[in-house]
Write an enzyme that holds these catalytic residues in place. Structure first.
Site, mmCIF file in Angstrom:
data_model
loop_
_atom_site.group_PDB
_atom_site.id
_atom_site.type_symbol
_atom_site.label_atom_id
_atom_site.label_comp_id
_atom_site.label_asym_id
_atom_site.label_seq_id
_atom_site.Cartn_x
_atom_site.Cartn_y
_atom_site.Cartn_z
ATOM 1 N N SER A 246 0.825 -1.205 0.000
ATOM 2 C CA SER A 246 0.000 0.000 0.000
ATOM 3 C C SER A 246 0.854 1.248 0.000
ATOM 4 C CB SER A 246 -0.909 0.006 1.227
ATOM 5 O OG SER A 246 -0.194 0.509 2.325
ATOM 6 N N LYS A 247 0.188 2.327 -0.301
ATOM 7 C CA LYS A 247 0.834 3.626 -0.333
ATOM 8 C C LYS A 247 1.479 3.931 1.019
ATOM 9 C CE LYS A 247 -0.174 8.368 -1.513
ATOM 10 N NZ LYS A 247 -1.181 9.381 -1.716
ATOM 11 N N ARG A 248 0.839 3.419 2.056
ATOM 12 C CA ARG A 248 1.361 3.669 3.409
ATOM 13 C C ARG A 248 2.737 3.040 3.625
ATOM 14 N NH1 ARG A 248 -3.957 3.479 4.147
ATOM 15 N NH2 ARG A 248 -3.911 1.203 4.184
ATOM 16 N N GLY A 250 4.998 3.459 1.863
ATOM 17 C CA GLY A 250 5.920 4.533 1.500
ATOM 18 C C GLY A 250 6.651 4.311 0.193
#
Ligand code: GLU
Length: 470
Positions: A246-248, A250
């Site tokens: 996920s985007k989380r 990074g």
């Protein structure tokens, strides 16, 4: 003719999962001489990010995924940006209202909230029973409304997905979703159907999260008398067995990987194989080879785990085969970032580094030796394997200086070793440490002289000589 599309929402970021969806849609279209279309799904204005469309277009361009129709290039089915197609959606929403497949809903947030509180799992079709006159009166009074899809209360929707096989969903498990929001914008649930049809999409390739809602979309195709596309749903790319990348995390963005020094095609090559395989052992494939080998049969039903180590390895293969000039140009921004304004031959540094890097950002670590010289620890002369010592360095330093002044440094160092009854490796170790103060360098002493220039090399050796004399 086959027509596929990539339909990203402009979030300012292109997730590599999205890039892979685009890639598969592109490969599928190109394999059969079809067209690949880019459509921007920007109907959720609250998520609008400035410049986000440019990010997507530039990422696709860098990845070598060229669209035939879409924003900027245009095409016969435009506009290709959903927020510019509002009138089109309203026209079809009206048709669905007339046929009874959709209806106006005036329910307030409060009523919907209370419904939810009371345990209802979906909208209760409250507004379906409003009379035409009542509806008109409320619209004329300026009351806000949405338009909802009228899902049959019973029965089921079945369709065939090319990856997952037959999919069946009971209509009682589906909600009367909103098709047009109170701001007049369509939802994804509506716009994807209208656009895929009007843009002549023959094969709808998208994430598996739409697998179970597709029967709803099929009801709309049927209601409008349109042919359904072929569906190809894709499993997500996972970080590990339980979590999506996920985007989380990074670093799930295409641009993030480029910034790390991955080459665009190495990323494309790697993600192509994450979820699809060419049914042979090839791992390094050009875009042409990907197009030629792509087939829906090679798509995996299970999800795949992203392995950065593997992608680094693949990237190193692409780095090695780059023309020297191209590698140097690609390395330049990393030199500017990590080792700017050094008095070295940067083009020669590229020659030394190219065979040694997995990703361009490895330059940071690989070029750290350039800054190691000042005040380095003399203990570095001590090497267990070579049995070298500081005293040995002291004895050899004048010889090292003389070798540097000579024309054939390698040969001179060899002679020096012979004359002192030492092994060549011992002299080479001392020499390279004296020049760099670094245990690891890309290349030996002779290469380091070439990198720093003779004058700088001599200056360094004199400095070391003075330090050893103390
Ligand atoms: N805008 C949707 C998304 O980003 C597209 C899904 C589709 O390809 O239909 O998930």
């Amino acid at each position: 003719m086959v027509r596929t599309r990539f339909a990203p929402s402009p979030t300012g970021y292109l997730h590599i999962g999205g890039l892979r969806t685009a890639l598969y849609a592109y490969l599928f279209a190109k394999k059969s001489g079809g067209k690949f279309i880019l459509r921007i799904e920007d109907t959720d204005q609250t998520r609008e990010v400035k410049g986000a469309v440019e990010v997507i277009i530039s990422a696709l361009d860098k990845a070598g995924i060229h669209y035939d129709e879409g924003p900027i290039v245009g095409g016969d089915c435009g506009p290709y940006v959903q927020s510019e197609r509002k009138a089109i959606y309203l026209e079809y929403a009206q048709k669905l209202i007339e046929s009874g497949d959709a209806y106006y809903c005036f329910c307030t947030k409060e009523r919907l909230g209370a419904l939810h509180e009371s345990g209802a799992t979906k909208y209760d079709k409250h507004c379906l029973s409003l009379s035409k006159a009542e509806i008109q009166k409320r619209i004329d009074a300026g009351e806000p409304y949405v338009i909802r899809q009228n899902i049959p209360a019973s029965g089921n929707g079945t369709y065939h997905d090319e990856v997952f096989g037959d999919v069946s969903v009971d209509f009682k498990d589906l909600e009367d979703n909103i098709l047009i929001k109170s701001d007049g914008m369509p939802t994804y649930n509506f716009a994807n159907v209208i656009d895929d049809h009007l843009m002549g999409i023959t094969h709808c390739i998208r994430g598996v999260e739409y697998l179970m809602s597709t029967p709803k979309y099929n009801l709309l195709y049927d209601a409008l008398g349109w042919q359904r596309p072929v569906y190809i749903h894709l499993q997500p790319i996972m970080r590990d067995a339980a979590h999506k990348l996920s985007k989380r995390d990074g670093d799930a963005g295409f641009e993030d990987f480029l910034a790390k020094g991955f080459l665009p095609h190495a990323i494309v090559n790697y993600i192509a194989l994450l979820g699809w395989n060419p049914k042979d052992t090839r791992e390094k494939l050009s875009m042409r080879e990907l197009i030629d080998s792509f087939s829906v049969e090679g798509l995996q039903k299970s999800s795949s785990i992203f392995d950065e180590t593997k992608m680094r390895w693949l990237n190193s293969l692409y780095i090695k085969e780059m023309p020297a000039r191209e590698f140097h140009a690609a390395a330049m921004p990393f030199y500017e970032k990590y080792i700017p304004n050094k008095n070295i031959d940067y083009a020669y540094l590229s020659e030394l580094l190219q065979p040694r890097l997995e990703v361009l950002s490895d330059i940071r670590e690989r070029a750290a030796f350039i800054d190691s010289f000042d005040g380095f620890d003399l203990e570095l002369f001590v090497n267990k394997k070579w049995k070298t010592s500081i005293d040995m360095a002291r004895d050899l330093i004048d010889g090292c200086i003389a070798c540097t002044e000579s024309n054939g440094i390698g040969e001179a160092l060899e002679k020096l070793a012979e004359a002192r009854g030492l092994k060549k490796g011992q002299v080479l170790w001392i020499y390279r440490i004296a020049l760099t103060g670094a245990a690891a360098t890309p290349g030996g002493g002779e290469e380091m002289v070439k990198l720093f220039g003779k004058a700088e090399a001599l200056k360094r050796l004199e400095t070391v000589k003075a330090r050893l004399a103390k």
